[in-house]
Scaffold this motif. Structure first.
Motif, PDB file in Angstrom:
ATOM      1  N   GLU A  30       0.387  67.671 134.604  1.00 13.68           N
ATOM      2  CA  GLU A  30      -1.019  68.003 134.379  1.00 13.68           C
ATOM      3  C   GLU A  30      -1.973  66.840 134.625  1.00 13.68           C
ATOM      4  OE1 GLU A  30      -2.015  70.162 130.863  1.00 13.68           O
ATOM      5  OE2 GLU A  30      -0.086  71.177 130.801  1.00 13.68           O
ATOM      6  N   ASP A  31      -1.433  65.673 134.917  1.00 10.04           N
ATOM      7  CA  ASP A  31      -2.261  64.476 135.106  1.00 10.04           C
ATOM      8  C   ASP A  31      -1.528  63.578 136.095  1.00 10.04           C
ATOM      9  OD1 ASP A  31      -3.741  62.137 134.940  1.00 10.04           O
ATOM     10  OD2 ASP A  31      -3.553  61.919 132.774  1.00 10.04           O
ATOM     11  N   VAL A  32      -2.005  63.540 137.337  1.00 13.23           N
ATOM     12  CA  VAL A  32      -1.286  62.781 138.369  1.00 13.23           C
ATOM     13  C   VAL A  32      -2.258  62.313 139.450  1.00 13.23           C
ATOM     14  CG1 VAL A  32      -0.648  64.810 139.756  1.00 13.23           C
ATOM     15  CG2 VAL A  32       0.762  62.758 139.854  1.00 13.23           C
ATOM     16  N   ASP A  33      -2.019  61.109 139.930  1.00 10.26           N
ATOM     17  CA  ASP A  33      -2.777  60.582 141.062  1.00 10.26           C
ATOM     18  C   ASP A  33      -2.081  61.004 142.342  1.00 10.26           C
ATOM     19  OD1 ASP A  33      -4.765  59.301 139.554  1.00 10.26           O
ATOM     20  OD2 ASP A  33      -3.476  57.570 139.232  1.00 10.26           O
ATOM     21  N   PHE A  48      -5.710  64.364 139.849  1.00 10.36           N
ATOM     22  CA  PHE A  48      -5.622  65.743 139.379  1.00 10.36           C
ATOM     23  C   PHE A  48      -5.384  65.774 137.879  1.00 10.36           C
ATOM     24  CE2 PHE A  48      -4.404  66.578 143.826  1.00 10.36           C
ATOM     25  CZ  PHE A  48      -5.181  67.691 144.089  1.00 10.36           C
ATOM     26  N   MET A  49      -6.131  66.649 137.205  1.00  5.37           N
ATOM     27  CA  MET A  49      -5.934  66.875 135.775  1.00  5.37           C
ATOM     28  C   MET A  49      -6.254  68.325 135.455  1.00  5.37           C
ATOM     29  SD  MET A  49      -7.671  63.473 134.069  1.00  5.37           S
ATOM     30  CE  MET A  49      -6.770  63.512 132.520  1.00  5.37           C
ATOM     31  N   THR A  50      -5.594  68.837 134.437  1.00  9.18           N
ATOM     32  CA  THR A  50      -5.985  70.119 133.865  1.00  9.18           C
ATOM     33  C   THR A  50      -7.013  69.833 132.772  1.00  9.18           C
ATOM     34  OG1 THR A  50      -4.282  70.051 132.169  1.00  9.18           O
ATOM     35  CG2 THR A  50      -3.686  71.116 134.279  1.00  9.18           C
ATOM     36  N   LEU A  51      -7.697  70.876 132.328  1.00  6.85           N
ATOM     37  CA  LEU A  51      -8.633  70.693 131.211  1.00  6.85           C
ATOM     38  C   LEU A  51      -7.906  70.203 129.968  1.00  6.85           C
ATOM     39  CD1 LEU A  51     -10.979  73.774 131.646  1.00  6.85           C
ATOM     40  CD2 LEU A  51     -11.538  71.355 132.030  1.00  6.85           C
ATOM     41  N   GLY A  52      -6.693  70.686 129.757  1.00  3.40           N
ATOM     42  CA  GLY A  52      -5.899  70.240 128.609  1.00  3.40           C
ATOM     43  C   GLY A  52      -5.579  68.758 128.684  1.00  3.40           C
ATOM     44  N   ALA A  53      -5.308  68.252 129.882  1.00  3.08           N
ATOM     45  CA  ALA A  53      -5.024  66.828 130.045  1.00  3.08           C
ATOM     46  C   ALA A  53      -6.270  65.995 129.778  1.00  3.08           C
ATOM     47  CB  ALA A  53      -4.480  66.556 131.445  1.00  3.08           C
ATOM     48  N   GLU A  55      -8.687  66.822 127.758  1.00  3.97           N
ATOM     49  CA  GLU A  55      -8.856  66.869 126.302  1.00  3.97           C
ATOM     50  C   GLU A  55      -7.909  65.894 125.603  1.00  3.97           C
ATOM     51  OE1 GLU A  55      -9.276  70.192 122.832  1.00  3.97           O
ATOM     52  OE2 GLU A  55      -7.748  70.545 124.362  1.00  3.97           O
ATOM     53  N   THR A  56      -6.671  65.833 126.050  1.00  6.94           N
ATOM     54  CA  THR A  56      -5.690  64.921 125.466  1.00  6.94           C
ATOM     55  C   THR A  56      -6.151  63.471 125.590  1.00  6.94           C
ATOM     56  OG1 THR A  56      -3.857  66.434 125.874  1.00  6.94           O
ATOM     57  CG2 THR A  56      -3.298  64.103 125.627  1.00  6.94           C
ATOM     58  N   VAL A  57      -6.617  63.103 126.767  1.00  6.30           N
ATOM     59  CA  VAL A  57      -7.095  61.735 126.994  1.00  6.30           C
ATOM     60  C   VAL A  57      -8.303  61.436 126.114  1.00  6.30           C
ATOM     61  CG1 VAL A  57      -8.161  60.195 128.697  1.00  6.30           C
ATOM     62  CG2 VAL A  57      -6.164  61.558 129.323  1.00  6.30           C
ATOM     63  N   MET A  58      -9.248  62.351 126.056  1.00  4.97           N
ATOM     64  CA  MET A  58     -10.455  62.117 125.250  1.00  4.97           C
ATOM     65  C   MET A  58     -10.118  62.018 123.764  1.00  4.97           C
ATOM     66  SD  MET A  58     -13.356  64.297 127.261  1.00  4.97           S
ATOM     67  CE  MET A  58     -14.715  63.474 126.421  1.00  4.97           C
ATOM     68  N   ASN A  59      -9.190  62.817 123.289  1.00  2.58           N
ATOM     69  CA  ASN A  59      -8.763  62.718 121.889  1.00  2.58           C
ATOM     70  C   ASN A  59      -8.131  61.360 121.614  1.00  2.58           C
ATOM     71  OD1 ASN A  59      -9.674  65.276 121.203  1.00  2.58           O
ATOM     72  ND2 ASN A  59      -7.690  66.240 121.549  1.00  2.58           N
ATOM     73  N   GLY A  70     -14.408  58.067 123.108  1.00  2.00           N
ATOM     74  CA  GLY A  70     -14.092  59.377 123.679  1.00  2.00           C
ATOM     75  C   GLY A  70     -15.278  60.307 123.787  1.00  2.00           C
ATOM     76  N   VAL A  71     -16.491  59.743 123.850  1.00  2.00           N
ATOM     77  CA  VAL A  71     -17.672  60.607 123.947  1.00  2.00           C
ATOM     78  C   VAL A  71     -17.983  61.009 125.387  1.00  2.00           C
ATOM     79  CG1 VAL A  71     -18.716  59.750 121.821  1.00  2.00           C
ATOM     80  CG2 VAL A  71     -19.312  58.677 124.000  1.00  2.00           C
ATOM     81  N   PHE A  72     -17.253  60.419 126.358  1.00  2.00           N
ATOM     82  CA  PHE A  72     -17.427  60.853 127.744  1.00  2.00           C
ATOM     83  C   PHE A  72     -16.132  60.636 128.512  1.00  2.00           C
ATOM     84  CE2 PHE A  72     -18.282  56.337 128.057  1.00  2.00           C
ATOM     85  CZ  PHE A  72     -17.788  55.974 129.310  1.00  2.00           C
ATOM     86  N   PHE A  73     -16.058  61.318 129.638  1.00  2.00           N
ATOM     87  CA  PHE A  73     -14.922  61.161 130.551  1.00  2.00           C
ATOM     88  C   PHE A  73     -15.492  61.036 131.950  1.00  2.00           C
ATOM     89  CE2 PHE A  73     -11.590  62.304 133.419  1.00  2.00           C
ATOM     90  CZ  PHE A  73     -10.432  61.872 132.811  1.00  2.00           C
TER      91      PHE A  73
END
Length: 109
Positions: A30-33, A48-53, A55-59, A70-73
């Motif tokens: 779900e998270d790959v260059d 490439f990332m999914t929305l879930g990925a 969210e995981t990074v921001m959390n 984590g207020v922005f990506f």
């Protein structure tokens, strides 16, 4: 050899190279260059990332304090796909090539 480092997918319109981590599975990552290579020799980067990925990074950043807690990506060559897996990302690359990669991806020269 690039086949030793990358998961390589060759299609007539492009070659895609995915830098999978040790724990990544081709079917579910779900998270790959990745790198897109066109027949004319131009190269483009994609994260490439999914929305879930995302969210995981921001959390995680909320806990570590990175990126304003984590207020922005932000990612310059980010391509969000609806589901994980290299097949979904290849589908996105097909659409990107049809639309023109310069509109979406980072040029690698």
């Amino acid at each position: 050899m690039e086949d030793d480092i990358y998961h390589v997918v060759r299609e007539p319109e492009f070659t895609a190279l995915f830098l999978l981590g040790a724990d990544d599975l081709v079917e579910t990552v779900e998270d790959v260059d990745a790198e897109l290579r066109l027949p004319d020799g131009t190269r483009w980067s994609a994260s490439f990332m999914t929305l879930g990925a995302v969210e995981t990074v921001m959390n995680r950043w909320r806990e570590t304090g990175e990126y304003g807690g984590g207020v922005f990506f932000r990612c310059s060559d980010l391509v969000i796909v609806p589901k994980g897996g290299v097949p979904a990302m290849i589908e996105a690359f097909r659409a990107i090539v049809a639309d023109g990669p310069q509109e979406t991806l980072g040029n690698l020269g």
